[in-house]
Every structure is written in C-alpha cells, then in structure tokens.
Design an enzyme around this catalytic site. Structure first.
Site, PDB file in Angstrom:
ATOM      1  N   GLY A  90      35.933  35.619   4.516  1.00 18.14           N
ATOM      2  CA  GLY A  90      35.088  35.515   5.701  1.00 18.14           C
ATOM      3  C   GLY A  90      35.707  35.876   7.032  1.00 18.14           C
ATOM      4  O   GLY A  90      35.002  35.889   8.050  1.00 18.14           O
ATOM      5  N   GLU A 121      39.963  34.971  -0.451  1.00 22.44           N
ATOM      6  CA  GLU A 121      39.076  36.033  -0.944  1.00 22.44           C
ATOM      7  C   GLU A 121      38.569  36.934   0.172  1.00 22.44           C
ATOM      8  O   GLU A 121      37.369  36.982   0.436  1.00 22.44           O
ATOM      9  CB  GLU A 121      37.847  35.406  -1.599  1.00 22.44           C
ATOM     10  CG  GLU A 121      38.142  34.525  -2.753  1.00 22.44           C
ATOM     11  CD  GLU A 121      36.912  33.744  -3.176  1.00 22.44           C
ATOM     12  OE1 GLU A 121      36.915  33.262  -4.307  1.00 22.44           O
ATOM     13  OE2 GLU A 121      35.950  33.621  -2.393  1.00 22.44           O
ATOM     14  N   ARG A 127      35.716  41.990   3.785  1.00 23.50           N
ATOM     15  CA  ARG A 127      35.615  42.827   4.986  1.00 23.50           C
ATOM     16  C   ARG A 127      36.968  43.085   5.656  1.00 23.50           C
ATOM     17  O   ARG A 127      37.284  44.217   5.999  1.00 23.50           O
ATOM     18  CB  ARG A 127      34.690  42.102   5.974  1.00 23.50           C
ATOM     19  CG  ARG A 127      34.270  42.927   7.154  1.00 23.50           C
ATOM     20  CD  ARG A 127      33.497  42.051   8.172  1.00 23.50           C
ATOM     21  NE  ARG A 127      32.586  41.130   7.566  1.00 23.50           N
ATOM     22  CZ  ARG A 127      31.269  41.307   7.456  1.00 23.50           C
ATOM     23  NH1 ARG A 127      30.719  42.388   7.937  1.00 23.50           N
ATOM     24  NH2 ARG A 127      30.514  40.375   6.899  1.00 23.50           N
ATOM     25  N   TYR A 159      21.168  43.353  10.023  1.00 26.16           N
ATOM     26  CA  TYR A 159      21.833  42.287  10.800  1.00 26.16           C
ATOM     27  C   TYR A 159      21.930  42.612  12.285  1.00 26.16           C
ATOM     28  O   TYR A 159      22.641  41.935  13.006  1.00 26.16           O
ATOM     29  CB  TYR A 159      23.273  42.082  10.306  1.00 26.16           C
ATOM     30  CG  TYR A 159      23.464  41.945   8.821  1.00 26.16           C
ATOM     31  CD1 TYR A 159      22.940  40.861   8.116  1.00 26.16           C
ATOM     32  CD2 TYR A 159      24.209  42.882   8.110  1.00 26.16           C
ATOM     33  CE1 TYR A 159      23.151  40.730   6.753  1.00 26.16           C
ATOM     34  CE2 TYR A 159      24.425  42.750   6.747  1.00 26.16           C
ATOM     35  CZ  TYR A 159      23.889  41.670   6.075  1.00 26.16           C
ATOM     36  OH  TYR A 159      24.108  41.548   4.729  1.00 26.16           O
ATOM     37  N   CYS A 208      12.417  57.675   6.419  1.00 32.42           N
ATOM     38  CA  CYS A 208      11.069  57.545   6.958  1.00 32.42           C
ATOM     39  C   CYS A 208      10.767  56.116   7.364  1.00 32.42           C
ATOM     40  O   CYS A 208      10.042  55.392   6.672  1.00 32.42           O
ATOM     41  CB  CYS A 208      10.062  58.053   5.936  1.00 32.42           C
ATOM     42  SG  CYS A 208      10.237  59.818   5.756  1.00 32.42           S
ATOM     43  N   GLU A 209      11.383  55.705   8.428  1.00 28.22           N
ATOM     44  CA  GLU A 209      11.166  54.356   8.936  1.00 28.22           C
ATOM     45  C   GLU A 209      11.636  54.321  10.392  1.00 28.22           C
ATOM     46  O   GLU A 209      12.733  54.793  10.701  1.00 28.22           O
ATOM     47  CB  GLU A 209      11.979  53.378   8.073  1.00 28.22           C
ATOM     48  CG  GLU A 209      11.678  51.960   8.389  1.00 28.22           C
ATOM     49  CD  GLU A 209      12.093  51.000   7.278  1.00 28.22           C
ATOM     50  OE1 GLU A 209      11.933  51.325   6.083  1.00 28.22           O
ATOM     51  OE2 GLU A 209      12.573  49.927   7.636  1.00 28.22           O
TER      52      GLU A 209
END
Ligand code: LLP
Length: 432
Positions: free
Chosen positions: A247, A289, A292, A333, A360-361
């Site tokens: 984290g 762990e 990122r 996010y 397409c958004e």
C-alpha cells in the site's frame, strides 16, 4: 530530469527522451503505440530500498510483490532474479509466477473468494494461503483431506485501521469485504487447532493502497502486536510469519509528496521489535507486499498523436491512439498523471492541451488542461508512472487489442508482451 520518469531516462541533444539510452522514437517505431515501457534499473532501485529498510532491522523477511499491479511471465522472471517473492490472487497469476520459475516458498496466495479449483491447485503446489474467512478454512480442510495434503495458512485479519486514500482502494476499515472480524477469531483458532490438515503460519493485514502517511502503518503495528500476543498466549498458535500487506503510495505528479520507503519500514519494524520485547513474543518473519511502489515509476506509456482538435475559446484536444482501455485510472479514480512530449523534451511548455483517447466514451480523457509544448500529429505523448495498475487493468473495450510491453535492461530491449491483434480478439469467438 523530471524525477517522475524512470531513473535511466535522459534527454538527448535532439530533444528526444531516452530510457536506458534508447529513444522513445525508436521504441514507438519498432513496437508500435500505445506501448508500455518498463525500466529495469528503476525496479531494481525500488527493490533495494525495500531490502535496505528491512535488512537493517530484521534479517528474516520476504518482499512479496503484489503482482496484480503488473504481471507477465518475463516480468516475474526479472523480479524473481532480484530476489522478491510474489503475492498472487488467482490461478492465472499463480501459474504465471510458477512458469517464471518462482519457488513455492516465495509465494503468498490471497483473495476473498478463492475458487475451489484455485485452492486445490495452490495446495497441490504447496503455496501459502492467506485465509479470508471461516468457510474458506473449511474448504481448504476438505480439499486437503481429499488430496491427502497439508496446507500452510495465514489468517487475514481486519485491523480496523482507516486511511485517507480513495474509497475504492481502502481495505483495513471495519466494513471492508476483506478479512476476518475479531469476533470470529476464537472459533477459527479452535478450528485450526482441531484440524491437523492446517499448518498455521501466521497472520496478515493490508490497510489499503496509495497510502502516503506513516501513521496508519504505525497503528497497524500496534494492532498486529496485540494479535501476536493473543495468538501465542490465548490460542497457543505462535505466529511464525507476520504479513503487513502493501500500500505504500507513489508520486504521480510533482505536487504529490513521496513517502520514504526505507524510513517507513525501519520505523514500522523498530516499533514491532519493541512491542515483541514488551510482550515476550518472538519476532516473526516479516512479509511485506508492495505492488505499486515497486513498479509504478519504472513504467511509461507511449502514444502517438493522431489528431489535434481545437474547440475555440474552450480547449484544445490532443487525440492519442490509446486511452481509457489501457489506463482506466483517470476515469475510475480521477487519478492525475504527468505528461511529456517525448520528441520535444527541450521545447518550452507554452500551450495547454486536454489529452483524450480513441474510445467511444466522453469520459475517455487522460488529462484536462496540461501545459505542454506545441504539439503536431505523430508526436509521441509520454505518460509517466504507469507501471502499476495500467496494463493489469487494461480491457479490450471497443474490440481494440491491448498494447505491447517492453522492458529496458542494461541498454537492451526485452519484449515482455506482444500487442494483442484483431485476430487474437476473434480467436475465442464461437459461431459464424
Ligand atoms: N496486498 C494486498 C492484500 C492487496 O490487496 C494489495 C492491493 C496489495 C498488497 C498491494 O498494494 P499496493 O502496494 O500496490 O498499493 N487498482 C487500484 C489499486 C488496487 C489495489 C488492490 N490491492 C489502483 O489502480 O490504484
């Protein structure tokens, strides 16, 4: 050099960004775009920060890379060579790291709803399992009985530590879907003691992701110290392995404050050592762990500019040949990123552009109003800090294949992933 780019990045005299001495133009031309590029030197540097932080305070540790952040067989191979273990959450991740030659002893299997075939595969391969709930414990016992094997387990606890990160990536708070509530621990401990199929190794907690403060980690140490004592003295289940999760946050933009990993770890482990002395509990093996923070900064994504569309008096769009399908983090996010024009690194940033993808958004926007040099078609847009949770969460939205990925190591290119072609996408279709 902008410290958010991979550490081997440099600007050549012609204004080209190079990574490990190779220009982004060469990479984009050879492998096409969008392209994920990883820098081995940056990953090795991050691994060293972890090793330094832990080795100085406790020789008995495992750095278990949370490979949900980014995984291919070749990447696992490289990380294995750097001495890290792996946290996996599916049979797909597990088979990938086994194929890369990772020893079962360096693998931790997570998940709140592991499927029976996944559990069976893990047990057959002697992989540590982090148990999320009582019913999983029962499934493990049944599988062990039918396979005539034992399973090594840790229990995932719910530490009740809240963090200031995005709601979707908090995990340690009371209403989280992950982990065992304190109220069930007596019966779970009794179940473990009563079943010789279960080899109790220890306990685990993970408080969330992209955390940039130290305080929640020190709170976590307090909570876990309490459990070390409880498991040893109340349950007669001494903890041999303590997994403190991952984290640690990273900087995505210049204004993000970066936590000093080595410093964090030393403070956490020193506190743990003190607590263990106080409570007369033997210091367990420490597992961390990180996902990122090991991989994010090593990665950049390269795009080619297709079109520049000006909406007078409002904004100017730059359309790139990828977007939300290869980086869904801005849409999901509201994540901010840092952008460069890879072939104009020395040109002043006198213009402002919004970078939009090809999907397409309307929400397919990678960034609004970024200062950049004046852009032309075919320029290369470089997005920094895309090594974590970009390829890993990529989709084939609009039936567009996912990008290729390469790693730069010692001035050479290692191909990690081929570009997914239209034919690849059609391959699993059935019917005419
Ligand atoms: N351990 C466990 C049990 C986890 O669930 C996670 C991440 C990690 C370790 C690694 O956390 P890290 O060091 O990478 O923060 N897709 C989100 C992130 C989801 C993280 C899920 N669990 C994003 O793009 O920000």
């Amino acid at each position: 050099m902008n410290n958010l780019l991979p550490i081997s990045s440099q600007t050549a005299t012609n204004g080209q960004l190079t990574i490990g001495g190779i220009s982004v133009e060469t990479l984009a031309t050879t492998y096409g775009t969008p392209l994920y590029v990883l820098d081995h030197a940056t990953i090795a540097h991050q691994v060293t920060l972890y090793q330094q932080g832990l080795a100085e305070v406790s020789p008995n540790y495992l750095i278990s890379y949370a490979c949900k952040a980014n995984l291919t067989t070749g990447l696992a191979h490289q990380l294995n060579d750097l001495g890290v273990g792996f946290d996996v959450v599916s049979s797909g991740e597990l088979k990938t790291v086994l194929k890369a030659g990772v020893s079962s002893n360096n693998i931790v299997f997570h998940g709140n709803n592991k499927l029976k075939p996944e559990l069976a595969f893990a047990i057959e391969n002697n992989i540590r399992i982090v148990v999320d709930n009582q019913s999983e414990l029962e499934k493990i016992h049944e599988i062990c009985t039918s396979l005539q094997k034992k399973a090594s387990i840790l229990l995932r606890l719910k530490p009740g530590v809240d963090t200031n990160t995005h709601a979707y990536i908090k995990t340690g708070q009371a209403d989280s879907k992950f982990g065992i509530d304190d109220i069930y621990l007596d019966q779970i401990a009794e179940y473990i003691r009563a079943h010789s199929t279960l080899n109790f190794l220890g306990i685990h907690a993970h408080i969330g992701s992209q955390i940039t403060e130290l305080l929640p980690y020190l709170e976590l140490v307090d909570v876990m110290s309490h459990y070390l004592k409880k498991f040893q003295f109340n349950y007669q289940l001494p903890v041999k392995e303590l997994d403190l999760g991952g984290g640690f946050g990273v900087a995505y933009t210049k204004s993000d404050a970066i936590p000093n990993i080595t410093d964090y770890l030393q403070k956490m482990v020193s506190k743990l050592i003190l607590k263990c002395k106080e409570t007369q509990v033997e210091l367990p093996k420490i597992i961390v762990e990180p996902g990122r923070s090991l991989i994010a900064q090593s990665g950049v994504t390269l795009y080619r500019v297709g079109t520049i569309k000006e909406i007078p008096n409002i904004k100017t769009f730059v359309f790139v040949d990828g977007g939300m399908a290869d980086n869904m983090r801005p849409a999901l996010y509201q994540s901010k990123y840092t952008f460069e024009v890879g072939n104009r690194m020395t040109t002043p940033k006198t213009k402002t552009y919004s970078i939009a993808g090809k999907y397409c958004e309307t929400g397919d926007i990678l960034a609004e109003n970024v200062p950049l040099p004046e852009i032309s078609q075919e320029d290369i847009i470089v997005v920094a800090v895309t090594g974590a949770y970009n390829y890993a969460m990529a989709s084939t939205y609009n039936r567009v294949g996912r990008p290729a990925m390469v790693m730069i190591k010692d001035g050479k290119i290692i191909e990690l992933l081929k570009r997914e072609t239209d034919e690849d996408l059609l391959r699993l279709d059935t019917g005419d």
